[in-house]
Write a protein that holds these residues in place. Sequence first.
Motif, PDB file in Angstrom:
ATOM      1  N   PHE A 250       0.844  -1.198   0.000  1.00 18.18           N
ATOM      2  CA  PHE A 250       0.000   0.000   0.000  1.00 18.18           C
ATOM      3  C   PHE A 250       0.873   1.240   0.000  1.00 18.18           C
ATOM      4  O   PHE A 250       1.883   1.294   0.709  1.00 18.18           O
ATOM      5  N   ASP A 251       0.482   2.241  -0.799  1.00 16.14           N
ATOM      6  CA  ASP A 251       1.273   3.467  -0.855  1.00 16.14           C
ATOM      7  C   ASP A 251       0.745   4.499   0.135  1.00 16.14           C
ATOM      8  O   ASP A 251      -0.259   4.282   0.820  1.00 16.14           O
ATOM      9  N   GLU A 252       1.398   5.622   0.202  1.00 14.32           N
ATOM     10  CA  GLU A 252       1.061   6.642   1.198  1.00 14.32           C
ATOM     11  C   GLU A 252      -0.289   7.294   0.945  1.00 14.32           C
ATOM     12  O   GLU A 252      -0.876   7.886   1.855  1.00 14.32           O
ATOM     13  N   ASP A 253      -0.811   7.183  -0.288  1.00 12.17           N
ATOM     14  CA  ASP A 253      -2.130   7.738  -0.611  1.00 12.17           C
ATOM     15  C   ASP A 253      -3.264   6.751  -0.370  1.00 12.17           C
ATOM     16  O   ASP A 253      -4.438   7.117  -0.474  1.00 12.17           O
ATOM     17  N   LYS A 290      -6.007   1.774  11.077  1.00 18.49           N
ATOM     18  CA  LYS A 290      -7.105   2.634  10.639  1.00 18.49           C
ATOM     19  C   LYS A 290      -6.673   3.503   9.463  1.00 18.49           C
ATOM     20  O   LYS A 290      -7.442   3.692   8.503  1.00 18.49           O
ATOM     21  N   GLY A 291      -5.462   4.031   9.514  1.00 12.34           N
ATOM     22  CA  GLY A 291      -4.975   4.850   8.407  1.00 12.34           C
ATOM     23  C   GLY A 291      -4.928   4.076   7.103  1.00 12.34           C
ATOM     24  O   GLY A 291      -5.341   4.583   6.051  1.00 12.34           O
ATOM     25  N   GLN A 292      -4.437   2.844   7.150  1.00 14.09           N
ATOM     26  CA  GLN A 292      -4.404   2.025   5.941  1.00 14.09           C
ATOM     27  C   GLN A 292      -5.815   1.806   5.407  1.00 14.09           C
ATOM     28  O   GLN A 292      -6.066   1.892   4.192  1.00 14.09           O
ATOM     29  N   PHE A 293      -6.746   1.526   6.287  1.00 14.32           N
ATOM     30  CA  PHE A 293      -8.122   1.252   5.890  1.00 14.32           C
ATOM     31  C   PHE A 293      -8.786   2.486   5.284  1.00 14.32           C
ATOM     32  O   PHE A 293      -9.351   2.428   4.179  1.00 14.32           O
ATOM     33  N   MET A 294      -8.724   3.610   5.975  1.00 19.43           N
ATOM     34  CA  MET A 294      -9.434   4.813   5.526  1.00 19.43           C
ATOM     35  C   MET A 294      -8.805   5.401   4.265  1.00 19.43           C
ATOM     36  O   MET A 294      -9.518   5.832   3.354  1.00 19.43           O
ATOM     37  N   ARG A 295      -7.490   5.419   4.202  1.00 16.21           N
ATOM     38  CA  ARG A 295      -6.834   5.959   3.000  1.00 16.21           C
ATOM     39  C   ARG A 295      -7.203   5.132   1.773  1.00 16.21           C
ATOM     40  O   ARG A 295      -7.376   5.672   0.675  1.00 16.21           O
ATOM     41  N   HIS A 296      -7.305   3.813   1.968  1.00 17.61           N
ATOM     42  CA  HIS A 296      -7.631   2.972   0.820  1.00 17.61           C
ATOM     43  C   HIS A 296      -9.028   3.289   0.292  1.00 17.61           C
ATOM     44  O   HIS A 296      -9.229   3.398  -0.929  1.00 17.61           O
ATOM     45  N   LEU A 297      -9.994   3.461   1.169  1.00 11.58           N
ATOM     46  CA  LEU A 297     -11.324   3.866   0.701  1.00 11.58           C
ATOM     47  C   LEU A 297     -11.279   5.223   0.012  1.00 11.58           C
ATOM     48  O   LEU A 297     -11.909   5.420  -1.038  1.00 11.58           O
ATOM     49  N   ARG A 298     -10.546   6.171   0.578  1.00  7.83           N
ATOM     50  CA  ARG A 298     -10.473   7.513  -0.028  1.00  7.83           C
ATOM     51  C   ARG A 298      -9.826   7.466  -1.409  1.00  7.83           C
ATOM     52  O   ARG A 298     -10.180   8.256  -2.293  1.00  7.83           O
ATOM     53  N   TRP A 299      -8.869   6.558  -1.595  1.00  9.35           N
ATOM     54  CA  TRP A 299      -8.174   6.459  -2.881  1.00  9.35           C
ATOM     55  C   TRP A 299      -9.159   6.185  -4.015  1.00  9.35           C
ATOM     56  O   TRP A 299      -8.964   6.623  -5.152  1.00  9.35           O
ATOM     57  N   TRP A 300     -10.243   5.477  -3.691  1.00 14.70           N
ATOM     58  CA  TRP A 300     -11.221   5.106  -4.716  1.00 14.70           C
ATOM     59  C   TRP A 300     -12.251   6.197  -4.979  1.00 14.70           C
ATOM     60  O   TRP A 300     -13.007   6.107  -5.961  1.00 14.70           O
ATOM     61  N   ALA A 301     -12.310   7.227  -4.160  1.00 20.21           N
ATOM     62  CA  ALA A 301     -13.431   8.165  -4.220  1.00 20.21           C
ATOM     63  C   ALA A 301     -13.437   9.045  -5.459  1.00 20.21           C
ATOM     64  O   ALA A 301     -14.482   9.609  -5.809  1.00 20.21           O
ATOM     65  N   ASP A 302     -12.312   9.188  -6.139  1.00 21.62           N
ATOM     66  CA  ASP A 302     -12.279  10.035  -7.336  1.00 21.62           C
ATOM     67  C   ASP A 302     -12.106   9.232  -8.621  1.00 21.62           C
ATOM     68  O   ASP A 302     -11.857   9.794  -9.681  1.00 21.62           O
ATOM     69  N   LYS A 303     -12.275   7.916  -8.542  1.00 22.06           N
ATOM     70  CA  LYS A 303     -12.126   7.068  -9.727  1.00 22.06           C
ATOM     71  C   LYS A 303     -13.479   6.896 -10.421  1.00 22.06           C
ATOM     72  O   LYS A 303     -14.494   6.674  -9.752  1.00 22.06           O
ATOM     73  N   ALA A 359       1.106   6.033   6.619  1.00 24.60           N
ATOM     74  CA  ALA A 359       1.677   4.753   6.215  1.00 24.60           C
ATOM     75  C   ALA A 359       3.147   4.692   6.598  1.00 24.60           C
ATOM     76  O   ALA A 359       3.854   5.699   6.564  1.00 24.60           O
ATOM     77  N   VAL A 360       3.583   3.502   6.956  1.00 23.57           N
ATOM     78  CA  VAL A 360       4.998   3.275   7.222  1.00 23.57           C
ATOM     79  C   VAL A 360       5.672   2.939   5.896  1.00 23.57           C
ATOM     80  O   VAL A 360       5.392   1.910   5.284  1.00 23.57           O
ATOM     81  N   ARG A 380       4.163   8.798  -3.582  1.00 27.96           N
ATOM     82  CA  ARG A 380       2.740   8.525  -3.815  1.00 27.96           C
ATOM     83  C   ARG A 380       2.528   7.229  -4.603  1.00 27.96           C
ATOM     84  O   ARG A 380       1.579   7.098  -5.376  1.00 27.96           O
ATOM     85  N   ASN A 381       3.386   6.266  -4.369  1.00 29.84           N
ATOM     86  CA  ASN A 381       3.377   5.056  -5.183  1.00 29.84           C
ATOM     87  C   ASN A 381       4.124   3.964  -4.437  1.00 29.84           C
ATOM     88  O   ASN A 381       4.989   4.240  -3.596  1.00 29.84           O
ATOM     89  N   VAL A 382       3.774   2.720  -4.719  1.00 30.50           N
ATOM     90  CA  VAL A 382       4.608   1.607  -4.310  1.00 30.50           C
ATOM     91  C   VAL A 382       4.858   0.743  -5.536  1.00 30.50           C
ATOM     92  O   VAL A 382       3.954   0.506  -6.345  1.00 30.50           O
ATOM     93  N   VAL A 383       6.101   0.338  -5.691  1.00 30.62           N
ATOM     94  CA  VAL A 383       6.557  -0.454  -6.835  1.00 30.62           C
ATOM     95  C   VAL A 383       6.947  -1.840  -6.338  1.00 30.62           C
ATOM     96  O   VAL A 383       7.575  -1.970  -5.287  1.00 30.62           O
TER      97      VAL A 383
END
Length: 617
Positions: A250-253, A290-303, A359-360, A380-383
């Motif tokens: 998971f990335d920082e976003d 919680k941060g991992q969970f909430m950020r992941h939902l937010r990542w989808w909100a503009d797709k 995110a760590v 803003r990415n994980v490779v």
Amino acid sequence: MTYDPVTANPLHGNPLRTRADVEKALHDLFNPLLPFFSEGGARVRLDGAAAHFDRAAADLEGFARPLWGVTPLAAGGGAFDHWELYRRGLANGTDPDHPEYWGQVNSTDQRMVELAAIGFTMRLLPHLVWEPLEQRAKDNLAAYLKHARQFDFADNNWKFFRILVDLGLQECGVEFDRSLTEKYLGELDGFYLGDGWYRDGNIRRIDHYIPFAMHFYGLIYAKLARGDDKRVAAYKERARLFAKDIRHWFDEDGGTLAFGRSLTYRFACGGFWGALAFADVEALPWGEIKGQFMRHLRWWADKPMANRDGILSIGYGYPNLFMSESYNSAGSPYWALKAFLPLALPDDHPFWTAEEAPAVTSHEPVPLRHPGMVMMHTDRNVVALASGQQNWQMRHGTEKYAKFVYASRYGFSVEADERAYHQGAFDGALAFSDDGRHYRVRETNEVARIAGNTLFGRWKPWSDVDVETWLIPANPWHIRVHRITTPRALHATEGGFAIGRADMNADTYIDEIGRAVAKSKTDVSAIIDLGGLREGRAHRALPNTNLIVSKTIVPQLRGEIAAGTTVLVTAAMALPAGPSAEAALGRVPQAPDIADLEALFAREGVDVSAILVPERF
């Protein structure tokens, strides 16, 4: 009025910061389904596209999958106004005399998958879905589940589905053969590799089914099972170990690694974080979970992931049948609602009361032996540098598993025409052609090894052509070394990361000998030839091939490969547009020495876990 695909997304405009926001998101995702429930309530049909299973099973899928979200909602005290609809559907769908009967299971069947959500609901909410039923409906429902569970489930995560059905039957006081439960619990343990990692069956495949299936169901079992303390403790400990690794997907976003099959389930990928909370497993500090969970939902909100009516589409970042699986019906994407498991928890649970923590991430590479990856966090990415797994059963299985590199921000592309070599995207891949029309890429490995932060694979695009590939992190770049031995001349195309392309060609394309660079308003992608003079091409890929954006540019290197042995050395990177990206273009890494790489693997190389299963044909 012009249709805006972003505002059609049910998550659009939701801040997704609080438990109330998550409840609202669930309602906003469920409500568009209501017009599509059948009169008898047992079937939900969303469009005319087909999966490989029959229409009745697809309609059951549309009916059952929303239960993964609304069941935790009700268990946590949230309001849901449509339980009478679900009770009617359960009664009619399991009644052989009703026109909306789901059909009988007589062998391995998609219905088995969907019955797991029903078992889960019976376990958590018997007072809503079982006790109000008339006796005949209870008898039909129990008989339907008991009949289905006697058949062999697929030899992978499906084995958990019988166990979830059994949890529901037990809660509702229905007698059944418990030896079948124990049999599958034991067989699931056979998929465990160690260090928190499973494989999804005895195959060369370790993907998102490990967090959103193997651990997800295991943690549900750990919370809801009775009298199995040893296995419950094992499931929790495995999840604790796994969390320390999977956070690097998971990335920082909040974006997650786009890799493998079933990505149309979208934010189901965040279900693991919710399952930790559901099972009260503080594998990481609650704020980080919680941060991992909430950020992941937010990542989808503009797709633009939904259709005009707010129905989730088959696709990933946007509607896209190219990337779908043969088992994806229009109801399939609603497995995404597995992410809402934490709604079963009270407001005062530490998951909900904790402040989100970032995110760590680390600039240093993170090697993961079991999936055969080396993870790199970039801006803003994980490779993931990938040793190459195998999935010949899935459509586009090669693109989903065997590329050299995958990313959260840039996704990956599937090919649209296997007879159009010069049109291929080939992002994260090396393609060969011997006729200018057809092509071969890595599909599987003969050898896959990891030594420290470096990966090695040996593969054969044809029976008489050998390729050895080393992958080396050089954050934000990565380096690929290919030693190719061929008895005849070939043409080769190697791709970097795909980035979004603007309309009217409002991007910058740099095509030069030895390098190709693409610059858009938001991102920069580059590929450099460190050891030769291949031609650079910022390629406008065919539309709808990338998972995240529908139009892309892929920097490529192209050239002839002479008969004999040729070494190609490549550096590639992509970053958000800005000073950091421009600075990185000026700091291209140096080519490594193959002799040093061979010495490294002679000293430290170990087999990647994903390769250690016999091939199946």
